[in-house]
Design a protein around this motif. Structure first.
Motif, PDB file in Angstrom:
ATOM      1  N   ARG A  67       0.570   9.303  -8.707  1.00  0.00           N
ATOM      2  CA  ARG A  67       0.943  10.081  -7.318  1.00  0.00           C
ATOM      3  C   ARG A  67       1.928  11.283  -7.573  1.00  0.00           C
ATOM      4  O   ARG A  67       2.862  11.224  -8.324  1.00  0.00           O
TER       5      ARG A  67
ATOM      6  N   ASP B 497       6.173   0.409   0.381  1.00  0.00           N
ATOM      7  CA  ASP B 497       4.607   0.210   0.211  1.00  0.00           C
ATOM      8  C   ASP B 497       4.253  -1.428   0.189  1.00  0.00           C
ATOM      9  O   ASP B 497       3.457  -1.908  -0.188  1.00  0.00           O
ATOM     10  N   ARG B 499       3.289  -5.247   0.900  1.00  0.00           N
ATOM     11  CA  ARG B 499       2.090  -5.378   1.447  1.00  0.00           C
ATOM     12  C   ARG B 499       2.046  -6.843   2.149  1.00  0.00           C
ATOM     13  O   ARG B 499       1.527  -7.391   2.844  1.00  0.00           O
ATOM     14  N   TRP B 527       0.975  -5.305   5.151  1.00  0.00           N
ATOM     15  CA  TRP B 527       0.301  -4.096   5.075  1.00  0.00           C
ATOM     16  C   TRP B 527      -0.846  -3.674   6.284  1.00  0.00           C
ATOM     17  O   TRP B 527      -0.904  -2.522   7.015  1.00  0.00           O
ATOM     18  N   MET B 531      -0.655  -0.774   8.976  1.00  0.00           N
ATOM     19  CA  MET B 531      -1.730   0.216   9.228  1.00  0.00           C
ATOM     20  C   MET B 531      -2.319   0.331  10.475  1.00  0.00           C
ATOM     21  O   MET B 531      -2.641   1.353  11.131  1.00  0.00           O
TER      22      MET B 531
END
Lengths: 350, 627
Positions: A67, B497, B499, B527, B531
């Motif tokens: 990243r 991040d 999930r 997640w 989204m």
């Protein structure tokens, strides 16, 4: 396969440069170790391919898809890929088949029983805490620590233990096999291409002095072996010198040890001055290129008799520090160190 | 109706807790304690081997060190840290409020803990197990090991194994029964899947070792003849029983690490796990094959060519599902956006390191070549690559990843990365070179070696590496201490991040976990919601009163009873030079007293009605405001 040959050849060169030729598995000196080495090379070659592939992909991925600062977008979510998944299932299976075929072949080849072969020498190996007993069943010889074999001949070995589990291993000549108690007696065979001295070890954890339970294999020419057999079968050398010392030797040593081929509690002492080590671990010489000096044997023997627990903790030899007078100790040490076998004098450079 | 329940504070809170998160922390602390002991033993071993014919420790002490290092690390170091993560994380990942049997969960921990303490008290009492962690017979029989050492081993491991078995059963029941609505099996996160399979392996493997240990205990304490050759026993039988447990045990250890790596790599690549269903399939297959290969530990025992050939092939087969996993991880990262957090560095480095352990495993699987590898440092290198390079790296990844969820604080990242490099380089230095030591002819479990065999420099390097690893572990502990002084100020999803479901609830997690049981609408449930622009999970139920289990001291007391009984049995034949003690132990009174405590507590538990208590919605609101 052709493209792999340079890799294969490179590996052979690289690996066979490793280790002592009387010890290393990478420097095989007999047909069994040789085939095992071939199998190891094949396995290492296949595994190198796998490792290179995985490392390559891993390094590429980690660099390419790291990243970067400010990178916020969400990557595409992928469920999988059937084609790829089939590839990395099938290729490993193929690689494994390449390894599995010789594996099965050699499993059966090494299990061959040569004990009935008239050309083979039968040896019954018994593991003791912490020494090795070698009984030549057809020849009526019983010895310890040094296994003397004729070069180029199959030695059919029967393995058993007198106490706990041990494992008989001469890395340069053949892989190992456990010595089990009655009921699980094992058979194996070894062979050395050339005359030479090879180091053997106990490979199964067997107590305090497991690390020190070493032995030697002396591979000699056919003639030398015949001479050795004759010498070992003959009457033992008479005790020379003082009668009092002779009596002390009998009273103190021969209660557990034997000087003829009779079975005994402790290691046989016949031809002691020709042995490569005292107690299996105090080496009388580093390699077969050096001579066995009698002074060294004497020094080791004296140390062993007076403080065996210090040399080999946990063994059953009592310390003879108080029981023996200085004169008796000197006499016994001298007799044993001087008891050299004519047949091995050349090999031992004595 | 549930009655009001006494809530304990301080130490009593920890002794009586049935909360899976607190039990997880207890497992972590106990695991850290035993891991520390095992680590010190490892350093002492390596110092002894730093040069040929060293006399830093004597032969007997060295044998005690290797025996206790192996036993402690496998049973008491690695297992509890795995169980710690399973305890804290699995219920959260499936949207449950606790495990299926909270009381059993506490019982499992305390029996494990007291078994481990009993085993390690051998150091203080002065007769330490010395027959290797495998305790092969006849060496482990009273004839050849006549101190109480091996008794500590048989009894300590029986008690702690009981705890592990209880834990395994509990997780099976939890994962089968407690999943939130919509959380089908094929939507479970990989760590939960791995925990599920691991629990199944525990269920089938631990009874085998327990049977073996009981037989060995009978041989040693009551003159049994199971393994006594002169009376018709057989010593190879022990090896079979031990490895029928022992081989699945290595998959019990590594599968959770596979699960952790799957979750961590996927999170920090911002990508869905590549080939999820084949990952699940591979995990199940590894678990299944794990039971078919035990005799590859026994190629040199003399089982004959047919058995050796079959077990060779079966063992090689395991490489296929393992390979599937490796490539799936690599392709999870492929095309992703990889963030190098400390957790992810441990996870990514796991992949090549574990491949090293895997390929040497295939080499060992070839029986004819194994005659050379077996019982040498090649094997030592191999299994440390899988256990340290596999499991321990996985555990470090998991601890860094879930630390915020467990404690509400994030471990210091820069320090974590320094620790990683120290530990990782130290690890490679220690163990890579040991492959060659083995090939050059150095057998394992040797307290010393002769000079001039080409072993000297390699052993020196290995010891230096071990010390680096030790420093790495100390740095990790420093990190933990530094972190514990920081304020708890993290949100639900501190990595950003996340999930899976554990990232939808506060950090640290409230005692009831989910205010409302979530509704799971797909794989990677959280997640998916993110989204679609949602800020929280859809609920499967209205806010209502939450039923909680009551704390209880009984699990602790039951385990104390077993602990006392263990000593009672062990010392029944000893002469203490004291009439009273001889009377108490000699007549098995101490043992009976211990068992009485345990069975008494079980009786109490059976007759006492305890319906637990409720947390009412108002209380939830208050807490909500506070958070």
């Amino acid at each position: 396969m052709k493209r792999l040959l340079p890799l294969f050849a490179g590996l052979v060169l690289l690996l066979s440069a490793c280790g002592r030729s009387d010890l290393s598995t990478l420097n095989p000196q007999g047909p069994v170790a040789d085939k095992q080495f071939d199998l190891m090379l094949l396995a290492i070659t296949i595994m190198t391919i796998v490792v290179v592939a995985v490392f390559g992909i891993a390094i590429y991925v980690v660099i390419r898809y790291r990243r970067r600062p400010g990178q916020e977008e969400i990557p595409k979510q992928i469920e999988g890929n059937h084609k790829l998944e089939v590839i990395w299932t099938v290729i490993p299976i193929l690689l494994l088949i390449i390894l599995a075929v010789p594996t099965v072949k050699y499993v059966f080849a090494f299990a061959e029983d040569y004990s009935g072969d008239p050309d083979a020498v039968n040896v019954k190996v018994t593991g003791h805490q912490f020494w090795w007993e070698f009984e030549y069943t057809d020849l009526g010889i019983n010895t310890a620590h040094d296994l003397v074999i004729p070069k180029g001949k199959k030695i059919a070995i029967e393995l058993r233990t007198a106490d706990v589990l041990h494992s008989f291993w001469v890395p340069a000549i053949a892989g190992k096999m456990d010595t089990n108690p009655q009921g699980n007696v094992n058979k194996m065979f070894i062979e050395a291409y050339e005359a030479g001295l090879y180091r053997g070890k106990c490979a199964e954890f067997c107590g305090q002095s497991h690390a020190l339970m070493e032995f030697k294999v002396k591979s000699v020419s056919e003639e030398t072996f015949k001479a050795w057999v004759a010498e070992m079968k003959a009457e033992p050398k008479a005790f020379e010198g003082d009668l009092k010392v002779a009596e002390s030797f009998k009273q103190n040593c021969l209660t557990c040890h034997a000087i003829d081929n009779a079975p005994a509690l402790g290691p046989n002492l016949k031809g002691f001055g020709s042995r490569e080590a005292v107690a299996g671990i105090m080496l009388n010489r580093e390699t077969a290129d050096e001579p066995i000096e009698q002074a060294v044997v004497e020094e080791h023997l004296r140390q062993w008799i007076t403080e065996p627990q210090k040399v080999k903790p946990g063994n059953t030899m009592p310390a003879f520090k108080e029981q023996l007078s200085e004169e008796e100790l000197d006499g016994i040490v001298k007799y044993l160190a001087e008891y050299k076998l004519e047949s091995l004098k050349e090999f031992n450079k004595q | 109706m549930a009655h009001t329940v006494k809530r304990h504070r301080g130490i009593m809170d920890w002794l009586t807790t049935v909360d899976h998160k607190k039990i997880g922390i207890l497992y972590l602390l106990a695991g850290a304690l035993f891991f520390g002991i095992g680590g010190i033993e490892a350093i002492l071993i390596r110092i002894q081997l730093i040069k040929p014919m060293n006399d830093f420790v004597d032969a007997q002490t060295f044998n005690e060190l290797i025996t206790m290092h192996g036993t402690t690390m496998i049973f008491l170091g690695a297992m509890p840290i795995i169980l710690a993560l399973m305890n804290v994380i699995v219920p959260l990942q499936i949207g449950a409020r606790d495990v299926a049997f909270p009381f059993l969960n506490a019982l499992g921990f305390w029996t494990f803990f007291f078994g481990g303490i009993l085993l390690n008290l051998s150091w203080l009492i002065g007769s330490v197990p010395d027959a290797g962690w495998t305790s092969y017979l006849p060496l482990a029989s009273v004839d050849y090991s006549n101190s109480h050492g091996v008794d500590f081993y048989t009894i300590g491991l029986q008690i702690s194994g009981l705890g592990t078995l209880i834990g395994g059963i509990n997780f099976l029941a939890t994962i089968i029964n407690m999943r939130a609505p919509g959380m089908s099996f094929m939507r479970m996160p990989m760590f939960t899947w791995a925990s599920f399979i691991t629990s199944a392996l525990i269920l089938f493997a631990f009874p085998a070792v327990t049977v073996g240990l009981i037989l060995l205990m009978f041989d040693r304490l009551f003159g049994g003849n199971f393994f006594y050759v002169p009376n018709g026993g057989n010593v190879v039988l022990w090896q079979h029983i031990f490895w029928i447990f022992g081989h699945p045990e290595v998959y019990i250890l590594i599968l959770p690490a596979f699960g952790i790596i799957s979750d961590v790599v996927s999170t920090f690549s911002r990508k869905r796990l590549f080939g999820y269903s084949s990952m699940v399939f591979a995990t199940v297959l590894i678990g299944f094959l794990g039971f078919m290969v035990w005799a590859h530990h026994m190629f040199a025992v003399g089982l004959g060519p047919v058995a050796n050939a079959l077990f060779s092939i079966a063992t090689m087969l395991i490489a296929v599902p393992t390979g599937i996993k490796i490539f799936n991880w690599l392709f999870t990262m492929w095309g992703g956006s990889i963030q190098f957090t400390a957790a992810n560095m441990y996870a990514i480095s796991f992949i090549p390191t574990f491949v090293m352990g895997g390929v040497t495993g295939v080499m060992l699987a070839s029986a004819p070549a194994d005659f050379q590898f077996h019982d040498t440092y090649f094997v030592v290198a191999h299994f440390h690559y899988t256990i340290v390079g596999g499991l321990v790296l996985g555990l470090f990844a998991g601890l860094h990843y879930w630390w915020p969820k467990m404690f509400g604080r994030m471990l210091n990242e820069p320090l974590g990365k320094v620790t990683f490099w120290l530990f990782w380089i130290g690890f490679q230095l220690t163990f890579f070179i040991q492959h060659f030591l083995g090939l050059l002819g150095m057998q394992r479990r040797v307290f010393t070696y002769l000079p001039n065999q080409g072993f000297d420099k390699m052993n020196l390097v290995s010891t230096i590496g071990a010390i680096m690893m030790g420093v790495g572990v100390i740095l990790f502990l420093v990190n933990v201490v530094i972190t514990s002084t920081k304020p708890k100020n993290l949100g639900n999803d501190p990595w950003g991040d996340g999930r899976t479901l554990e990232w939808t609830i506060p950090s640290p997690v409230p005692e009831y976990n989910f205010k409302q049981t979530p509704l799971v609408r797909g794989y990677d449930a959280w997640w998916k919601e993110k989204m679609e622009g949602n800020t929280e999970m859809p609920a499967a139920e209205p806010v209502g009163s939450i039923h909680m289990p009551s704390p209880s001291i009984l699990p602790f007391m039951m385990s104390v009873g077993l602990f006392v009984a263990g000593f009672g049995f062990m010392f029944a034949k000893d002469d203490f030079g004291n009439t009273a003690l001889n009377f108490l132990f000699g007549n098995h009174l101490i043992a009976a007293f211990g068992l009485l405590i345990t069975f008494g507590c079980m009786f109490l538990r059976s007759v006492k009605d305890d319906h637990g208590y409720h947390i009412e919605p108002e209380e939830l609101e208050q807490k909500g405001v506070k958070a």
